[in-house]
Design a protein around this motif. Structure first.
Motif, mmCIF file in Angstrom:
data_model
loop_
_atom_site.group_PDB
_atom_site.id
_atom_site.type_symbol
_atom_site.label_atom_id
_atom_site.label_comp_id
_atom_site.label_asym_id
_atom_site.label_seq_id
_atom_site.Cartn_x
_atom_site.Cartn_y
_atom_site.Cartn_z
ATOM 1 N N ARG A 135 19.578 -12.914 1.716
ATOM 2 C CA ARG A 135 20.476 -13.453 2.734
ATOM 3 C C ARG A 135 20.677 -12.485 3.897
ATOM 4 O O ARG A 135 21.167 -12.893 4.951
ATOM 5 C CB ARG A 135 21.839 -13.794 2.111
ATOM 6 N N ARG A 138 17.284 -20.256 8.977
ATOM 7 C CA ARG A 138 17.257 -20.922 7.667
ATOM 8 C C ARG A 138 16.662 -22.321 7.743
ATOM 9 O O ARG A 138 16.255 -22.884 6.741
ATOM 10 C CB ARG A 138 18.665 -21.034 7.086
ATOM 11 N N GLU A 140 22.667 -15.960 10.990
ATOM 12 C CA GLU A 140 23.016 -16.288 9.612
ATOM 13 C C GLU A 140 23.007 -15.071 8.694
ATOM 14 O O GLU A 140 23.881 -14.935 7.821
ATOM 15 C CB GLU A 140 22.058 -17.359 9.078
ATOM 16 N N ASN A 141 22.017 -14.170 8.848
ATOM 17 C CA ASN A 141 21.983 -13.019 7.938
ATOM 18 C C ASN A 141 23.114 -12.046 8.225
ATOM 19 O O ASN A 141 23.613 -11.379 7.315
ATOM 20 C CB ASN A 141 20.623 -12.325 7.968
ATOM 21 N N ALA A 167 26.153 -13.657 6.519
ATOM 22 C CA ALA A 167 26.088 -13.459 5.062
ATOM 23 C C ALA A 167 26.436 -12.021 4.703
ATOM 24 O O ALA A 167 27.172 -11.764 3.735
ATOM 25 C CB ALA A 167 24.693 -13.806 4.556
ATOM 26 N N GLU A 215 26.988 -20.353 5.179
ATOM 27 C CA GLU A 215 26.557 -19.256 4.312
ATOM 28 C C GLU A 215 27.427 -19.183 3.061
ATOM 29 O O GLU A 215 26.926 -18.993 1.950
ATOM 30 C CB GLU A 215 26.600 -17.928 5.073
ATOM 31 N N GLN A 234 26.516 -22.096 0.736
ATOM 32 C CA GLN A 234 25.239 -21.870 0.063
ATOM 33 C C GLN A 234 25.365 -20.814 -1.028
ATOM 34 O O GLN A 234 24.787 -20.956 -2.112
ATOM 35 C CB GLN A 234 24.173 -21.465 1.066
ATOM 36 N N MET A 235 26.117 -19.755 -0.760
ATOM 37 C CA MET A 235 26.324 -18.724 -1.781
ATOM 38 C C MET A 235 27.079 -19.296 -2.972
ATOM 39 O O MET A 235 26.754 -19.010 -4.136
ATOM 40 C CB MET A 235 27.068 -17.537 -1.162
ATOM 41 N N PRO A 276 18.610 -19.218 0.497
ATOM 42 C CA PRO A 276 18.632 -19.398 1.954
ATOM 43 C C PRO A 276 17.299 -19.828 2.551
ATOM 44 O O PRO A 276 17.268 -20.441 3.615
ATOM 45 C CB PRO A 276 19.038 -18.008 2.471
#
Length: 313
Positions: A53, A163, A176-177, A180, A207, A210-211, A217
């Motif tokens: 991620r 993603r 996004e990273n 995260a 994020e 999803q986690m 991801p």
């Protein structure tokens, strides 16, 4: 056979990146500013691309050699078995970065790398790859310091923060990273209430969801390693199937987002819907100065300047 890799990441996220790499089975992990070196079997690059991620890319190191001139660089690159890795029908792009490099022109050094690859193909096949600086099939990354060149083949393609689920963004989208990584650094854990009172296009919310639901991801996109001759489709499909089987059903989560502006909230809703996560997250239009905490404990995040995004509810 063990291979060497480098995963760049946003500066400040080296620790969560190394923790991810360890969990994914990487060995000889060594953090550096803006990334981490690691090693493992070639298929480890598939797993890191799919599950990391925080990484921005996964680069496979194919050469490391001393140099004194552009000709030394050319010779090192020309000696590599490029035809074993991809066809001349693939398009390429060469990226260069350097620290304290003594060469007078990095552009010329970049050109020598491109020439070495193309000359090698022409000698073997009579044809050469074309250059595509916008959307190449294969990206080659070179890093030069004072005395040494490291050369990498990019196994990711598009950057990993892409993603493939966020289609609508605002004027200053959070990658996004980075989102995260901030969640990881905050100490937030799935199941803990999370509030983003200035959610914008919903990056933190996606994020976090999803986690919480154990959604890999990279499950919704393709990668550059699929275009390499070394690609093992059977291993890759097994990894994808394993990741899909590990996903949890989408259910309402203690993840809350709000924004003052209806257009921003609409973008967040559309992105969550596109990701299949609309049911998981609670959204409402509200002023950050007036909103009430949705729980008596938890974590608050907001898209403010880096370092000012975390707090307690």
């Amino acid at each position: 056979m063990s291979e060497n890799f480098f995963a760049p990441c946003p500066r400040g996220l080296e620790t969560p990146l190394c923790e991810e790499l360890k969990m994914l089975g990487a060995e000889k992990i060594k953090a550096t500013d803006g990334g981490a070196h690691f090693s493992g079997p070639g298929a480890l690059s598939y797993r890191v691309n799919l599950h990391s991620r925080t990484a921005s890319r996964v680069l496979w190191r194919v050469a490391k050699a001393r140099y004194n001139s552009e000709q030394d660089i050319y010779d090192t690159v020309h000696a590599l078995p490029w035809k074993d890795w991809f066809d001349e029908s693939r398009t390429i792009r060469v990226n260069m970065a350097a620290i304290k490099c003594p060469l007078r022109s990095l552009d010329f050094a970049t050109l020598k790398i491109k020439d070495a690859i193309c000359d090698k193909f022409r000698e073997i096949t009579g044809e050469r790859p074309s250059v595509n600086t916008h959307a190449p099939d294969i990206r080659i990354h070179a890093f030069l310091d004072e005395i040494q060149m490291s050369l990498y083949v990019d196994t990711s393609g598009d950057a990993l923060f892409k993603r493939g689920v966020r289609q609508y963004t605002n004027i200053a989208p959070l990658r996004e990273n980075l989102a995260a990584g901030i969640l990881m650094l905050s100490g937030w854990q799935p199941g803990t209430p999370l509030l983003d009172p200035m959610c914008g296009s919903g990056t933190f919310l996606i994020e976090a969801a999803q986690m919480s639901l154990n959604i890999a991801p990279g499950i919704g996109r393709h990668f550059a390693f699929e275009k390499l001759h070394t690609f093992n489709e059977e291993k890759w499909q097994a990894m994808r199937n394993e990741a899909i089987a590990a996903q949890k059903p989408v259910v309402p989560l203690p993840v809350y987002g709000s924004d003052l502006y209806a257009d921003e909230l609409k973008a967040a809703r559309l992105n969550l819907e596109n990701a299949g996560l609309l049911e998981a997250v609670s959204l409402k239009q509200a002023n950050v100065l007036e909103i009430n905490a949705p729980a008596d404990h938890g974590v608050l995040v907001a898209n403010l300047p880096y370092g000012e995004r975390m707090g307690e509810l």
